[in-house]
Design a protein around this motif. Structure first.
Motif, PDB file in Angstrom:
ATOM      1  N   ILE A  79      -7.009   3.035   2.401  1.00 59.92           N
ATOM      2  CA  ILE A  79      -6.848   2.007   2.630  1.00 59.92           C
ATOM      3  C   ILE A  79      -5.596   1.601   3.596  1.00 59.92           C
ATOM      4  CG2 ILE A  79      -5.858  -0.153   1.545  1.00 59.92           C
ATOM      5  CD1 ILE A  79      -7.070   0.628  -1.209  1.00 59.92           C
ATOM      6  N   ALA A  80      -4.792   2.750   3.625  1.00 65.05           N
ATOM      7  CA  ALA A  80      -3.712   2.593   4.512  1.00 65.05           C
ATOM      8  C   ALA A  80      -4.001   2.802   6.058  1.00 65.05           C
ATOM      9  CB  ALA A  80      -2.547   3.388   4.439  1.00 65.05           C
ATOM     10  N   SER A 130      -7.662  -0.663  -7.327  1.00 69.40           N
ATOM     11  CA  SER A 130      -7.015   0.708  -7.662  1.00 69.40           C
ATOM     12  C   SER A 130      -7.079   0.828  -9.198  1.00 69.40           C
ATOM     13  CB  SER A 130      -5.706   0.498  -7.017  1.00 69.40           C
ATOM     14  OG  SER A 130      -5.034   1.563  -7.559  1.00 69.40           O
ATOM     15  N   VAL A 167      -8.538  -6.081   2.047  1.00 72.91           N
ATOM     16  CA  VAL A 167      -7.188  -5.151   1.593  1.00 72.91           C
ATOM     17  C   VAL A 167      -6.763  -5.355   0.217  1.00 72.91           C
ATOM     18  CG1 VAL A 167      -4.908  -4.542   1.967  1.00 72.91           C
ATOM     19  CG2 VAL A 167      -6.577  -4.596   3.914  1.00 72.91           C
ATOM     20  N   ILE A 181      -7.143  -3.211  -3.050  1.00 70.08           N
ATOM     21  CA  ILE A 181      -5.741  -2.867  -4.047  1.00 70.08           C
ATOM     22  C   ILE A 181      -6.005  -3.207  -5.359  1.00 70.08           C
ATOM     23  CG2 ILE A 181      -3.405  -3.911  -4.239  1.00 70.08           C
ATOM     24  CD1 ILE A 181      -3.225  -4.336  -1.114  1.00 70.08           C
ATOM     25  N   LEU A 208      -6.181   5.375  -1.916  1.00 71.07           N
ATOM     26  CA  LEU A 208      -5.077   4.505  -1.439  1.00 71.07           C
ATOM     27  C   LEU A 208      -4.743   4.840   0.094  1.00 71.07           C
ATOM     28  CD1 LEU A 208      -2.855   4.484  -4.634  1.00 71.07           C
ATOM     29  CD2 LEU A 208      -4.272   2.602  -3.726  1.00 71.07           C
ATOM     30  N   ILE A 256       0.741  -1.112  -0.185  1.00 72.66           N
ATOM     31  CA  ILE A 256       0.225  -0.031   0.080  1.00 72.66           C
ATOM     32  C   ILE A 256       0.915   1.190  -0.063  1.00 72.66           C
ATOM     33  CG2 ILE A 256      -1.813   1.254   1.348  1.00 72.66           C
ATOM     34  CD1 ILE A 256      -2.763  -1.397   2.262  1.00 72.66           C
TER      35      ILE A 256
END
Length: 511
Positions: free
Chosen positions: A95-96, A112, A105, A109, A92, A42
């Motif tokens: 997500i982190a 994206s 997760v 990813i 993004l 990520i």
């Protein structure tokens, strides 16, 4: 929506290089990756996206500064590009920081769109004169342009998405991150593939036309290319359809006969196809930024054709020195004085374009200026008019003497190599029409005598015409796009000044 990376999960691969366009490697979705590895993945995505976003912001800042300086007629449409990159970076980063299980997760990813955005921006940096991003163009059943200005949609009309409008509108790019595996899968679903090795089983590529009714039997990329061809025909620029380029970042030509057949179908629409094995590497933004910006001065002819509106702007007192606003001035003059106080026309717009170019003007334009000068000009405006064309008391002055005289009647320095006088030339309409495309005959009828002489002369002699006459420039563009130009024919090159200047008037006149 942009093409999603989810078109092929198996080909996603990770890269620690922030500048490379790679794929996230999740081939074994059942494998148990550690939390640390996912976090590193990520962070890598965020770093890559942040780098791209920073470049886009640098580009946008340069566009804004350039447009403020030159006041372009058609502003660059960069908002879609900017917003897409901002949204992707925000996605993004979310997500982190949001706590979720590893499976979720991984799902985010592969959802994206970073791979697509990297390909889009890299393709943009290999072009020039960027005009718009991710813009829809529309047409109706008769192939007529129904695209609205300012990005408006035309309900019920057919449309095609152009990822990048480059070369100041004459080049359209469609960027695809479709993988070979996904394309072969789509072909199989349509029943195009079989066990035979014979090429007879492959559909033959043929030129497409607006009457094609088999688009539903084509894979998406072929259907998209056909739509772009129709949209380009309905939205000409300078009398010709924009040239369509299809960029396939994950397709290799000459490897698989089924895929090569698809490439041939795309080429049959008139598009230029760029595959992974012939796409140049992305250059640094610092190296290419100047050419990405719209710069009309690049295409100026060595000698410039000056129309009457620019002649008047060059001699007007408003252009050369601060002028008081008198109560008897017409509203247009008062507005121009106020505009000049905020932004000087000569050093900001006209002088950078004129630079050291030689200049000519038609007899008709010179006579029209003389008529207006004798009617309205102040004493200094009359002197400038004489200096500009080397007439009257300045008829026998040398070019250097003319430039010195010009400087003495202006608050603004002239550009290095500034040349005077503007040479007056004769225009012969009948002779000019023999040099020009057929559409010029229609324009000759629709334009008045003055503008016919000015614009057809510049066109026939392949000179850039400097003008502040927006109405006539728009009329010429509309007619040429309606009639079209043949292969090998070129339209006129008109450098349109964003502002005009009137003579200030020595004597009182009605508001």
């Amino acid at each position: 929506m942009p093409e999603s990376i989810t078109t092929d999960f198996r080909s996603l691969a990770l890269s620690t290089d922030a500048t490379s366009v790679t794929q996230l490697d999740v081939k074994d979705t059942n494998a148990t990756n550690s939390t640390a590895e996912l976090e590193a993945t990520i962070e890598n995505l965020i770093h890559r996206c942040s780098t791209l976003s920073d470049e886009v912001e640098t580009y946008v800042a340069a566009v804004v500064a350039k447009q403020k300086q030159t006041r372009v007629q058609h502003p660059v449409e960069y908002r879609n590009l900017r917003n897409d990159f901002k949204n992707e970076l925000a996605f993004l980063k979310k997500i982190a920081v949001v706590h979720m299980d590893e499976e979720k997760v991984r799902h985010f990813i592969v959802s994206s769109n970073l791979l697509y955005y990297e390909a889009l921006w890299n393709a943009a940096k290999n072009t020039s004169g960027l005009q718009a991003f991710r813009k829809y163009f529309y047409w109706d059943k008769k192939g007529r342009n129904t695209t609205k200005g300012k990005g408006g949609a035309s309900k019920g009309k057919t449309n095609a998405l152009v990822d990048i409008v480059a070369n100041e509108g004459s080049q359209w790019l469609r960027v695809s991150t479709l993988s070979e595996k996904r394309l072969l899968f789509d072909l199989a679903k349509l029943g195009w593939m079989n066990d035979s090795d014979s090429d007879e089983d492959m559909p033959e590529a043929r030129p497409s036309s607006e009457d094609d009714d088999d688009d539903e039997d084509q894979v998406d990329i072929v259907r998209s290319a056909r739509e772009l061809a129709r949209a380009a025909k309905a939205n000409p620029i300078g009398g010709r359809p924009p040239k369509v380029h299809v960029i396939l970042t994950r397709i290799i030509a000459g490897k698989t006969k089924e895929i090569d057949s698809i490439l041939n179908k795309i080429r049959a629409t008139g598009a230029v196809v760029h595959c992974a094995n012939d796409i140049p590497p992305a250059p640094s933004l610092e190296l290419v930024l100047p050419r990405l910006l719209i710069d009309r001065s690049r295409a100026l002819s060595d000698t410039l054709n000056i129309d009457c509106t620019i002649l008047l702007a060059l001699v007007s007192d408003i252009s050369h020195k601060p002028c008081p606003i008198l109560d008897w001035y017409p509203g247009e003059v008062r507005a121009q004085i106020q505009e000049e106080a905020e932004e000087n026309l000569l050093p900001t717009h006209l002088y950078p374009a004129i630079s050291s170019h030689a200049m000519v003007t038609t007899q008709e334009a010179a006579e029209q200026m003389d008529l207006i000068v004798q009617t309205l000009a102040t004493d200094e405006e009359k002197i400038r008019a004489e200096v500009l064309l080397a007439q009257g008391d300045h008829a026998k002055k040398t070019p250097d003497d003319l430039v010195q005289a010009w400087k003495s009647f202006s608050d603004h320095p002239v550009p290095p190599g500034f040349k005077l006088p503007i040479r007056v030339v004769t225009s012969n309409i009948e002779l000019l029409l023999h040099k020009l495309p057929a559409v010029a005959t229609r324009l000759s009828v629709e334009l008045g005598a003055l503008n016919r002489a000015i614009f057809l002369f510049g066109w026939a002699e392949r000179l850039t015409t400097l003008s502040a006459n927006r109405g006539r420039a728009r009329q010429i563009e509309t007619v040429i796009n309606e009639v079209g130009l043949e292969e090998g024919e070129d339209g006129p090159h008109i450098w349109l000044c964003g502002e005009s200047r009137s003579l200030i008037a020595k004597h009182g006149r009605r508001k």
